[in-house]
Scaffold this active site. Structure first.
Site, PDB file in Angstrom:
ATOM      1  N   PHE A 121      37.339  24.094  45.237  1.00 18.11           N
ATOM      2  CA  PHE A 121      36.182  24.931  44.053  1.00 18.11           C
ATOM      3  C   PHE A 121      36.073  23.884  42.896  1.00 18.11           C
ATOM      4  O   PHE A 121      36.602  23.173  41.878  1.00 18.11           O
ATOM      5  CB  PHE A 121      36.682  26.316  43.500  1.00 18.11           C
ATOM      6  CG  PHE A 121      35.909  27.109  42.849  1.00 18.11           C
ATOM      7  CD1 PHE A 121      34.911  27.668  42.733  1.00 18.11           C
ATOM      8  CD2 PHE A 121      36.631  27.092  41.621  1.00 18.11           C
ATOM      9  CE1 PHE A 121      33.988  28.180  42.038  1.00 18.11           C
ATOM     10  CE2 PHE A 121      35.335  27.106  40.269  1.00 18.11           C
ATOM     11  CZ  PHE A 121      34.614  27.858  40.482  1.00 18.11           C
ATOM     12  N   TRP A 166      40.341  25.810  46.837  1.00 22.44           N
ATOM     13  CA  TRP A 166      40.369  27.200  47.317  1.00 22.44           C
ATOM     14  C   TRP A 166      40.475  27.959  48.035  1.00 22.44           C
ATOM     15  O   TRP A 166      41.680  27.552  49.317  1.00 22.44           O
ATOM     16  CB  TRP A 166      38.989  26.162  48.619  1.00 22.44           C
ATOM     17  CG  TRP A 166      37.825  27.418  49.024  1.00 22.44           C
ATOM     18  CD1 TRP A 166      37.967  27.923  50.149  1.00 22.44           C
ATOM     19  CD2 TRP A 166      36.737  27.857  48.352  1.00 22.44           C
ATOM     20  NE1 TRP A 166      37.891  29.824  50.451  1.00 22.44           N
ATOM     21  CE2 TRP A 166      36.017  29.274  49.576  1.00 22.44           C
ATOM     22  CE3 TRP A 166      36.202  27.690  47.233  1.00 22.44           C
ATOM     23  CZ2 TRP A 166      35.358  29.718  48.808  1.00 22.44           C
ATOM     24  CZ3 TRP A 166      34.880  28.409  46.902  1.00 22.44           C
ATOM     25  CH2 TRP A 166      34.962  29.192  47.772  1.00 22.44           C
ATOM     26  N   GLY A 207      40.557  34.804  49.869  1.00 25.54           N
ATOM     27  CA  GLY A 207      40.634  36.327  49.285  1.00 25.54           C
ATOM     28  C   GLY A 207      39.028  36.972  49.004  1.00 25.54           C
ATOM     29  O   GLY A 207      38.504  36.700  49.538  1.00 25.54           O
ATOM     30  N   ASP A 231      36.835  38.687  29.090  1.00 25.40           N
ATOM     31  CA  ASP A 231      36.001  39.384  30.266  1.00 25.40           C
ATOM     32  C   ASP A 231      36.583  39.390  31.670  1.00 25.40           C
ATOM     33  O   ASP A 231      37.031  39.052  33.053  1.00 25.40           O
ATOM     34  CB  ASP A 231      35.094  37.980  30.662  1.00 25.40           C
ATOM     35  CG  ASP A 231      33.989  38.858  31.410  1.00 25.40           C
ATOM     36  OD1 ASP A 231      33.543  39.781  32.060  1.00 25.40           O
ATOM     37  OD2 ASP A 231      33.155  38.279  32.214  1.00 25.40           O
TER      38      ASP A 231
END
Length: 257
Positions: free
Chosen positions: A32, A70, A73, A159
């Site tokens: 990622f 990575w 999930g 957030d």
């Protein structure tokens, strides 16, 4: 972004509002990638709050690219936010001295309620400020600044939407997307999480796992920050031209007022 990886890597957009996230694939390997991610990602990784940081590289133009493991999930569904692992991870974050120390070293100062309201109102779209519910919400925030006063600071994510929580196939939980983390009142995370995902009758049980009692001060602070977060979401999605989303949050104000 591809020029700093071997030619046999393939890079694809990973979605998100910023357009700065990607994933890279080569044979059975997957990473990622993110451009200019949070500078304290290494501490988050070391604390087990985000997937493992693999490497960091600085480009000639000054951009910093991070690569993380990575994970296999899924994003949590709204009903899964009641899971006690969510309460435990948020408690770990809010009580983490390494995270707080890192933000202090990065020059971050605590954010006070009056600062949040002032900044938000200055940035708010003038056309939206004419909507009665938005006017009432800003009025509520200004009239209730004293109930939001608190000085036991923590690192806050800012957030806690269910889309930022990921559960691996083995049951490990991560909270991702730390680009806007700051030092503040933990109620700014707790309020939206409880209001959006936990039935009010279950608030005390959830908070007991987290390690707090639901007193009047906490209840008032959480409500204040839910008003703030709702207005913030309206402005954010308006800027991103996400009409359905900002109209949803405008309508959500009806449940608070």
């Amino acid at each position: 972004m591809k020029h700093f990886l071997d030619n046999d890597w393939k890079i694809y957009p990973a979605g998100g509002l910023t357009g700065e996230a990607f994933y890279a694939c080569r044979d059975d390997e997957k990473l990622f990638l993110k451009r200019n991610s949070s500078p304290f990602l290494a501490v988050l990784s070391a604390e087990g709050i985000v997937p493992k940081l693999v490497w960091t590289k600085r480009l000639e133009n000054g951009d910093v690219i991070t690569a993380q493991q990575w994970i296999k999930g899924k994003i949590l569904e709204p009903f899964q936010m009641k899971d006690e692992r969510v309460a435990n991870l948020l408690k770990k974050i809010h009580h983490s001295k390494p995270l707080l120390s890192m933000l202090h070293r990065l020059g971050k100062l605590p954010i006070f309620p009056e600062m949040l309201v002032s900044q938000l109102e200055e940035q708010f779209e003038p056309r939206l400020l004419g909507i009665p519910n938005i006017q009432k919400a800003f009025r509520y925030l200004k009239l209730n600044l004293t109930v939001a006063e608190y000085n036991e600071w923590a690192v806050c994510h800012g957030d806690v939407n269910h889309n930022n929580w990921m559960m691996t196939e083995k049951g490990s939980l991560y909270l991702i997307d730390w680009d806007h983390a700051f030092i503040g009142d933990p109620a700014i995370d707790l309020g939206p999480l409880l209001y959006w995902y936990i039935p009010e009758k279950d608030w005390q049980d959830w908070l007991s796992i987290y390690g707090l009692q639901l007193d009047e001060s906490l209840r008032a602070r959480m409500k204040w920050y839910v008003f703030y977060q709702t207005l913030y979401s309206i402005q954010l999605f308006y800027e991103k031209n996400k009409e359905d989303e900002y109209l949803f949050w405008i309508d959500y104000l009806n449940t608070l007022l």
